[in-house]
Structures are given as structure tokens and as C-alpha cells.
Design a protein around this motif. Structure first.
Motif, short mmCIF file in Angstrom:
data_model
loop_
_atom_site.label_atom_id
_atom_site.label_comp_id
_atom_site.label_asym_id
_atom_site.label_seq_id
_atom_site.Cartn_x
_atom_site.Cartn_y
_atom_site.Cartn_z
N GLY A 189 0.81 -1.21 0.00
CA GLY A 189 0.00 0.00 0.00
C GLY A 189 0.84 1.25 0.00
O GLY A 189 0.53 2.24 -0.69
N ASN A 190 1.94 1.23 0.74
CA ASN A 190 2.84 2.38 0.77
C ASN A 190 3.46 2.63 -0.59
O ASN A 190 3.59 3.79 -1.03
N VAL A 191 3.84 1.56 -1.28
CA VAL A 191 4.40 1.69 -2.64
C VAL A 191 3.33 2.25 -3.58
O VAL A 191 3.61 3.14 -4.40
N PHE A 233 -1.53 6.75 -6.54
CA PHE A 233 -2.89 6.20 -6.57
C PHE A 233 -3.70 6.75 -5.41
O PHE A 233 -3.18 6.93 -4.30
N LYS A 234 -4.98 6.99 -5.65
CA LYS A 234 -5.84 7.48 -4.57
C LYS A 234 -6.60 6.35 -3.89
O LYS A 234 -7.18 6.55 -2.82
N GLY A 235 -6.60 5.17 -4.49
CA GLY A 235 -7.29 4.04 -3.89
C GLY A 235 -6.74 2.72 -4.36
O GLY A 235 -6.04 2.65 -5.38
N MET A 236 -7.06 1.67 -3.61
CA MET A 236 -6.60 0.33 -3.96
C MET A 236 -7.64 -0.68 -3.51
O MET A 236 -8.29 -0.51 -2.46
N CYS A 259 -4.70 2.95 4.08
CA CYS A 259 -3.43 2.29 4.38
C CYS A 259 -2.82 2.92 5.64
O CYS A 259 -2.73 4.14 5.74
N CYS A 260 -2.40 2.09 6.57
CA CYS A 260 -1.86 2.64 7.83
C CYS A 260 -0.53 3.35 7.63
O CYS A 260 -0.17 4.23 8.42
N GLN A 261 0.21 2.99 6.59
CA GLN A 261 1.49 3.66 6.32
C GLN A 261 1.36 4.86 5.40
O GLN A 261 2.26 5.67 5.31
N ALA A 262 0.23 4.96 4.71
CA ALA A 262 -0.01 6.07 3.77
C ALA A 262 -1.49 6.42 3.85
O ALA A 262 -2.30 5.91 3.07
N PRO A 263 -1.89 7.27 4.79
CA PRO A 263 -3.31 7.58 5.01
C PRO A 263 -4.03 8.12 3.79
O PRO A 263 -5.26 8.03 3.72
#
Length: 480
Positions: free
Chosen positions: A154-156, A162-165, A185-189
Motif C-alpha cells: 500500500g505504501n508503494v 494512486f488514490k485508492g486500492m 493504508c496505515c502507512q499512507a493515510p
């Protein structure tokens, strides 16, 4: 108001041929063209075309109320180009309605996100370029192969903009939480996460035609009623599956398409809308972090990556393949790159699994996991020899890293210089245009001066003629 986010994966296996140990070094073509042509032709006829036609009818009937999303692997798109271009044409027709979104995913439909970040990023960007080429828009939401996700992945993804996954609403990750919210994502809010509803998705893709299932037969109104009776604040229902579910996993004779076509009508009656993933990401706020320290996926009961990397054979093949990832990237040879895409595809590792599965696994030409492993490793041995012929094994990883850095820096410098050249050319063109305008003005001014000078000369000549004529007349009078 509740909304349904409906998504379908389109990917096509590239079938490998029987490749013996003695073929290594003599045969560099690894594919069963007949089987590739046969299988995708059958899938297009039995699944893709009927399903896409159904979606087009649904859009025509419901306007922009009904929306749907797709993601196509680059490998799958290549196979469609070769064997079923009518599918691409139909997807483009759907795209023209404005009710369809195309997502990003790895070009190879591979497992690069588990091995090499640079390889993963390059893989996704190539697929994005392909989507933009065919459908005119660059994806803003990412769907990794088989919904593979972790905090690090998610961080990558967030670093790529990207705005969503999309990922799996796995119970061992969610615990007491519901998949019917937007998380981040906890590493990339800034990266929002849309979680697949396992039960609602699998009821269609896995159980719809199972007469032994307690929910059989499944009707659209009952299905939508289940969604409508969810708690009021649970507003996002993500139903994700392979497009193959419509026509292959669930045969057309089961009336699966009639069920799908009835969903918008039943949903409208309950005040439920349809949204694309990007619309959900834009309109809805995250309710909080989702912590996924261990990798998850949408495959098997464990919802992890053990179906691809669960035994020593799979891990050996995986490690061997990605040990040359940097060398492949440096080589940048078109034929090497194509083989690299096809060998990365996750199904190659899936064929080697020794796990029992609740989903039937067709191993194709292989009699056993070991048979699949042996055939793949023979091909991989030849492929590695070809890569090493371009970048020998004597070049260690540190030297490769240094070379990669040098290449990247040189590429950046070239890009800067190219940009400067473009800027200077633009200025030069503008300056030339200004010079041409000044020359035109100067020419006009010169013409005016010439005209004025000619007029003045004519006037002087006329005056001089009159002056000369007057004394002559006076002299004539005197003589009289």
C-alpha cells in the motif's frame, strides 16, 4: 445511501508448452500457440462477449445509474489483441458510455509486489500506459494481482500517486470490523482501501449454480434485499470477481446473466446506487487505518499467498525468477521483456501448488505439481542463460546497482537536457515569429515610404512644369 461497487478482472493465461531439459539452449520459444488461441477463443465466445453485451444493455437501459469497473492485465490484453480483438472493441464501446472505469494492475499479472518494488512499479506503469492507449484515461485506482495487499505494498502504491486500492475483506484482518466501509493504508493515510465482500462476491462467482448450496437458487431481489438490510451506516458494498465467473465458472445455462441484468432494477427499488471505485474514493471518507502486516489475497480459505509460495518448489522457482529482475530491467530487450512478462504470471506458480482448494484447479498439460515445476524450471533455465548472455553472472549485484543508478542518473540528465532543448526550440520559434512580424512591418513601412517618395517626386515635377510654363506664357504676351 448504500452503493454497490461492481468490479471484474480480465486476465488470460499464456499456456507454456512441453519443454524438455534437452531443449535448453536450442529452443527459445516457450508457448503453446494452439492452446492459447483455442482457450481464449472459447472464453471470448462463452463468457467475455455475452457478459460485455449484457453490461452494454444494462447501461443502455439504466443510463448512468449503472456503473461497473474492469481491470485488464497487459498480458491478457496482448492475448486479446492476437486472438479475440472483438473483446477489446466491445470494451471500447463500453468505455464510450462513460459508465465504466478501468483500473491499474501489474502488466504481467505477476507477483512482483512480493519480490522487487522497482519491478512492481515498472510493471504497473506499463499497464497504465496500455490502458491510456486503448481507453483514453490513465487509471487512478490500483488492483494488484489477485487482490494481493500488505501495508508495505500500500505504501508503494501511494508513492505512485494512486488514490485508492482494492483488496480482500479477509476476516483475519478485519476481525469485528465490516468490509462495508472505506479504510486507508496505515502507512499512507492518503491511500483509500476498498474491501471485497467475500460472501456476496462468492455467492455469484462460486456458488450460483451449485444446487447443493443452501442459498440455491439465488434471485436478484433476494440478493439485493440482503444488501438493503445491512446496517444503515454500512454504505459501500464491494462485489469483486473474475469476468470468467459469468459464463465459465457459472455457465450461461444457469441464467447468470439474467441475474446480473436484474440487479439494477432491484437495487433502484431499494434506493441503492452503483459507483465506480474512483467515485467511492472521491465521495467517501475513510473510517480509519487498516493494519495488514502480513500479505493477503482473495485466493483460498487462508486468503494469503500460500497458493503461489506455499511449498519449496514454488519458493525456489519464485526466488530464481526474481533473482534476475534487475538484469532484465537493464537489458531492456523486447523479446526478453515479453518472455519476462509471461514467466512472471502468477498461474505458473499456482500450477505447482500442493494445497487442497475449494476451487477446482485445472493444471492443463501438467500431471502433478512436480510436473509443472520441472517444466517451468527447464524454461526458466534457458531464459536465465539468455539474460546472462547479455549481463554475465560475473557482474555482481553491487555492480548492477551501481550500473542501474548510473543509467537512471544519465536518463534524468538526458530528460533535463531534452526538456531544455524543447524549451529553447519553443523560444527560438517564437523569436523567429517575432522577427518575421517585424520584417513584415518593415516591408510595409518601406512600401509606404516608397509610395510617399514617389508621390512627392510627382508633385515636385508638376510644380516645376507649371513654373517653367508660366514665364513662357508671359513672354508670349509681351510679344503680342
Amino acid at each position: 445511501m448504500k452503493t454497490i461497487c461492481l468490479y471484474f478482472e480480465i486476465h488470460q493465461i499464456v499456456h507454456l508448452k512441453r519443454y524438455r531439459f534437452f531443449d535448453i539452449g536450442t529452443d527459445h520459444y516457450y508457448y503453446d500457440d494452439y492452446e492459447n488461441d483455442r482457450s481464449i477463443g472459447e472464453i471470448a465466445e462463452r463468457s467475455y462477449m455475452p457478459a460485455l453485451n449484457a453490461f452494454l444493455d444494462m447501461i443502455k437501459e439504466n443510463g448512468d445509474y449503472f456503473k461497473v469497473a474492469f481491470s485488464l492485465s497487459g498480458v491478457g490484453l496482448e492475448q486479446l489483441e492476437l486472438h479475440a480483438p472483438q473483446v477489446i472493441a466491445k470494451l471500447q464501446e463500453l468505455n464510450d458510455t462513460g459508465c465504466v472505469e478501468f483500473l491499474a494492475e501489474p502488466y504481467s499479472h505477476g507477483l512482483s509486489s512480493l519480490a522487487n518494488d522497482e519491478c512492481f512499479i515498472a510493471d504497473v506503469r506499463r499497464q497504465m500506459s496500455k490502458m491510456e492507449e486503448y481507453f483514453g484515461k490513465r487509471p487512478t485506482v490500483l488492483r494488484n494481482s489477485s487482490l494481493i495487499y500488505s501495508d508495505e505494498i500500500g505504501n508503494v502504491a501511494a508513492s505512485m500517486g494512486f488514490k485508492g486500492m482494492l483488496t480482500e475483506g479477509a476476516k483475519h484482518v478485519l476481525g469485528w470490523k465490516s468490509p462495508h466501509y472505506v479504510y486507508n493504508c496505515c502507512q499512507a493515510p492518503g491511500l483509500k482501501l476498498l474491501l471485497r465482500d467475500i460472501d456476496l462476491s462468492d455467492d455469484i462467482s462460486l456458488r450460483f449454480n451449485d444446487s447443493d448450496w443452501e442459498g440455491y437458487p439465488l434471485f436478484a431481489d433476494n440478493y439485493v434485499n440482503r444488501i438493503a438490510t445491512l446496517p444503515e451506516d454500512e454504505q459501500v458494498i464491494n462485489i469483486f470477481m473474475e469476468l470468467l465467473a459469468l459464463g465459465i465458472s457459472q455457465p450461461l445455462s444457469s441464467n447468470i446473466l439474467e441475474f446480473i441484468k436484474a440487479l439494477p432494477r432491484c437495487a433502484r427499488q431499494k434506493g441503492i446506487t452503483f459507483s465506480t471505485p474512483s467515485e467511492v474514493c472521491c465521495r467517501m471518507n475513510s473510517v480509519g487505518d487498516l493494519f495488514v502486516p502480513d500479505t493477503l489475497s482473495w485466493v483460498d480459505e487462508e486468503r494469503d499467498v500460500s497458493c503461489w509460495l506455499g511449498n519449496p518448489m514454488q519458493r525456489e522457482a519464485f526466488d530464481k525468477l526474481y533473482s534476475i529482475a534487475d538484469r532484465v530491467r537493464i537489458a531492456n530487450d523486447p523479446r526478453i521483456n515479453q518472455d519476462w512478462d509471461y514467466l512472471q504470471a502468477s498461474n505458473n506458480f499456482r500450477f505447482m501448488t500442493t494445497k487442497p482448494s475449494n476451487v477446482g484447479l485445472d493444471r492443463g498439460i501438467y500431471n502433478s505439481p512436480f510436473d509443472a515445476f520441472t517444466n517451468y524450471m527447464n524454461i526458466l533455465g534457458d531464459f536465465i542463460n539468455r539474460v546472462n548472455s547479455l549481463y554475465p553472472e560475473e557482474i555482481d549485484n553491487d555492480q548492477l546497482d551501481s550500473l542501474l543508478t548510473t543509467i537512471k542518473n544519465q536518463g534524468d540528465e538526458i530528460q533535463v537536457k531534452d526538456n531544455e532543448i524543447v524549451r529553447l526550440k519553443t523560444r527560438l520559434t517564437k523569436a523567429q515569429e517575432d522577427v518575421d512580424k517585424l520584417n513584415a512591418k518593415l516591408d510595409k513601412l518601406t512600401e509606404k515610404k516608397k509610395a510617399a517618395a514617389a508621390k512627392t517626386t510627382t508633385r515636385k515635377t508638376a510644380t516645376s512644369t507649371r513654373k517653367t510654363a508660366k514665364p513662357a506664357a508671359e513672354k508670349a504676351d509681351d510679344k503680342k
